[in-house]
Design an enzyme around this catalytic site. Structure first.
Site, PDB file in Angstrom:
ATOM      1  N   CYS A  64       0.963  -1.327  -0.163  1.00 50.25           N
ATOM      2  CA  CYS A  64       0.129   0.006   0.001  1.00 50.25           C
ATOM      3  C   CYS A  64       1.060   1.304   0.083  1.00 50.25           C
ATOM      4  O   CYS A  64       1.870   1.516   0.851  1.00 50.25           O
ATOM      5  CB  CYS A  64      -0.803   0.116   1.136  1.00 50.25           C
TER       6      CYS A  64
ATOM      7  N   LYS B  44       0.634  -9.615  -1.859  1.00 49.33           N
ATOM      8  CA  LYS B  44       0.421  -8.782  -3.032  1.00 49.33           C
ATOM      9  C   LYS B  44       1.647  -7.743  -2.949  1.00 49.33           C
ATOM     10  O   LYS B  44       2.105  -7.063  -2.123  1.00 49.33           O
ATOM     11  CB  LYS B  44      -1.065  -7.847  -2.765  1.00 49.33           C
TER      12      LYS B  44
ATOM     13  N   ASN C 114      -0.002  -3.929  -7.138  1.00 47.01           N
ATOM     14  CA  ASN C 114      -0.899  -2.799  -6.476  1.00 47.01           C
ATOM     15  C   ASN C 114      -0.795  -1.456  -7.069  1.00 47.01           C
ATOM     16  O   ASN C 114      -0.196  -1.640  -8.126  1.00 47.01           O
ATOM     17  CB  ASN C 114      -0.219  -2.711  -4.953  1.00 47.01           C
TER      18      ASN C 114
ATOM     19  N   GLY D 122      -6.547   1.947 -12.723  1.00 45.14           N
ATOM     20  CA  GLY D 122      -7.394   2.080 -13.976  1.00 45.14           C
ATOM     21  C   GLY D 122      -6.698   1.495 -14.957  1.00 45.14           C
ATOM     22  O   GLY D 122      -5.490   1.143 -14.937  1.00 45.14           O
TER      23      GLY D 122
ATOM     24  N   GLY E 126      -4.292  -4.903 -12.320  1.00 48.14           N
ATOM     25  CA  GLY E 126      -3.966  -3.504 -12.872  1.00 48.14           C
ATOM     26  C   GLY E 126      -4.788  -3.266 -14.145  1.00 48.14           C
ATOM     27  O   GLY E 126      -4.346  -3.500 -15.290  1.00 48.14           O
TER      28      GLY E 126
END
Lengths: 257, 307
Positions: free
Chosen positions: B131, B166, B193, B218, B244
């Site tokens: 993150c 992740k 991520n 996006g 992704g």
């Protein structure tokens, strides 16, 4: 199913700079309540990517719904070029509505700028309850007022203010509301508009003990409470404007200033 | 004959390879009014931390070209509330439940894993070491192979359930982190991520995010995700989950052809809540038309040379 293929019936400008879209979307029209919103996908492509949230401006028994918007960026520019007959993907109704039921005899509806979008559906609904309605409407320039004749003929008490122009008070709508507030002890207030106006309203109502509901606007991604993007502190808690609101108790909202 | 879409992540069997990406599907039931969530291969929950988190200051999302930035900051209800309130609604769903977890220290990762993995409804853990929107943990862990190995090893000790790690794309060499995660005991890796990104308002000269930088997601990041997957496929032998910018079934197939066992759709949900189901349907139709009886037969089937 809360996703609708809304067919655009008509697009027009009720006032300079303000666009109005009228869609045929019977389920959405039937189920929407004042203060709720619809998340509209403005293109079939992925750019611009996100849906745009719009307050539901009005609904009609013929299955149509109206939204109002200003052209402020790529998304709304694309919307303004959409022709009648085109279907746009709309999610809704989303969010929690204004509470129009209750033991109050007078409704004070206060709208600034595009806050008029939810105000009209609120007034439509309040008219059916038989309560007396005072509509305090402030705009920048007086050519932004619309439907004034209809409002007057419906029995709504109009109080208008504009920063430029000849209609109503010259200045802010809060100027005329403040000295009048104590005239309506048995009332309930509803407010929607730009943040500075909401902050001023919050200060003004400290000594005016009637309930006040506010409808907040915020940029949104999901619109349903999963992305956590539209956070606001209300009371002691972080809330999402999209799924916990957009209607909150005005006294409890932390405007962060 | 209908195509077999079933895939395996370690000991976990998924009925199809389409999952939801953490942070875009809430706690799993928010979109239940839009489609039958049981049709998904699995859901990955919002990141769960030991204590509840309010998240970062507003504004914390911004739209960019074909993408969006977010700096939510792992806002979540905390492990105890998650177990008490959020797992029950998932009980009747016929889909795999993977819980994404994070902490600000290896110790905290271990503690939250211990709490969450013990619950019967939890089929797998996804360990978030990537993150970009928190000061401690997150990206700071996932960019260092040593800490990655340590965090994964600590979580590994808490459970025999499948462990997905992740990964962040914000590193020079993603394969070094991927190998460290596998050495630590990961059964599968998910990547990528979000990509560290930024946008500025030229009128106010302020960044669009209160925390200045955030994670880009996006369609804009899909080519980056494919390249990271391509590199990682060659470096490790555990199953990989591609993430992704997957918006369509064609996007999902690109990831599978490069070598992904499964895929996660994320930002797609905000655009089309039913998008993940359309991906499943699209993959089925593609396979039927091409006479593909088993999806795994095209996994990693990319040919050399340019198209």
């Amino acid at each position: 199913m809360k996703q609708h293929r809304m067919r655009l019936i008509e697009q027009n400008q009720p006032a300079p700079g303000i666009m109005r879209m009228i869609f045929k979307a019977p389920d959405l029209a039937r189920n929407s309540r004042p203060g709720q919103f619809v998340q509209i996908r403005v293109t079939d492509t992925f750019d611009p990517l996100l849906r745009r949230p719009f307050s539901i401006h009005r609904t009609h028994s013929n299955g149509t719904i109206e939204i109002l918007y200003r052209i402020v960026g790529r998304g709304t520019r694309l919307m303004s070029r959409t022709r009648p007959g085109v279907r746009l993907d709309g999610m809704g109704p989303l969010g929690n509505p204004f509470q129009t039921e209750g033991n109050f005899s007078t409704a004070l509806v206060v709208a600034g700028g595009m806050g008029s979008a939810p105000a009209f559906m609120l007034i439509d609904t309040l008219l059916k309850t038989g309560k007396s309605i005072h509509f305090f409407w402030g705009v920048r320039c007086d050519d932004e007022f619309f439907h004034l004749e209809w409002l007057r003929s419906s029995g709504v008490e109009l109080h208008l203010a504009c920063e430029r122009g000849d209609t109503g008070h010259q200045g802010l709508i809060t100027d005329i509301l403040e000295p009048m507030m104590n005239r309506y002890p048995d009332s309930k207030g509803f407010v929607c508009g730009p943040k500075p106006m909401l902050e001023k309203m919050q200060r003004m109502i400290r000594t005016f003990p009637i309930p006040w509901e506010v409808s907040l606007e915020e940029k949104m991604a999901c619109g349903v409470g999963v992305c956590m993007g539209c956070a606001v502190r209300v009371g002691q808690k972080i809330q999402m404007v999209c799924s916990d609101g957009p209607v909150f108790d005005l006294r409890e909202v932390d405007f962060g200033s | 004959m209908a195509v077999d879409l079933q895939v395996r992540l370690g000991s976990l069997v998924l009925k199809n390879p389409v999952l939801t990406a953490s942070g875009t599907f809430g706690y799993g039931v928010e979109y239940a009014g839009y489609f039958d969530v049981s049709r998904l291969g699995g859901i990955v929950t919002k990141t769960i931390t030991l204590e509840p988190r309010e998240g970062n200051p507003m504004p914390r999302t911004a739209e960019t070209f074909a993408g969006m930035l977010n700096s939510i900051g792992l806002a979540n209800v905390g492990a105890d509330c998650f177990i008490k309130e959020k797992l029950l609604p998932l009980e009747p769903l016929d889909t795999a439940v993977m819980v994404n977890i994070a902490g600000s220290s290896p110790d905290e990762y271990e503690k939250v894993a211990l709490k969450v993995a013990a619950h019967e409804r939890v089929d797998a853990l996804e360990v978030n070491i990537s993150c970009p929107n928190v000061n401690k943990g997150g990206l700071a862990f996932g960019t260092d192979p040593e800490i990655t190995r340590e965090v994964v090893r600590r979580v590994r000790e808490t459970t025999v359930k499948p462990l997905i790690v992740k990964l962040t794309p914000n590193v020079t060499d993603i394969t070094a982190i991927a190998q460290a995660a596998v050495e630590g005991g990961a059964d599968a890796l998910s990547l990528i991520n979000t990509v560290l990104g930024m946008a500025v308002d030229i009128e106010t000269r302020r960044p669009l995010l209160a925390r200045h930088v955030g994670g880009l997601s996006g369609p804009a990041i899909k080519p980056i995700a494919l390249a990271k997957l391509y590199q990682t496929v060659r470096a490790v032998s555990v199953p990989l989950i591609g993430i992704g910018g997957i918006m369509t079934w064609q996007d999902a197939l690109e990831f599978i052809i490069v070598g992904a066992t499964a895929v996660q759709a994320g930002t797609l949900h905000f655009v089309d809540p039913c998008g993940a189901v359309k991906i499943i349907e699209g993959i089925k139709t593609y396979c039927d038309e091409k006479g593909i009886g088993d999806l795994s037969s095209i996994r990693g089937s990319m040919e050399d040379g340019g198209a």
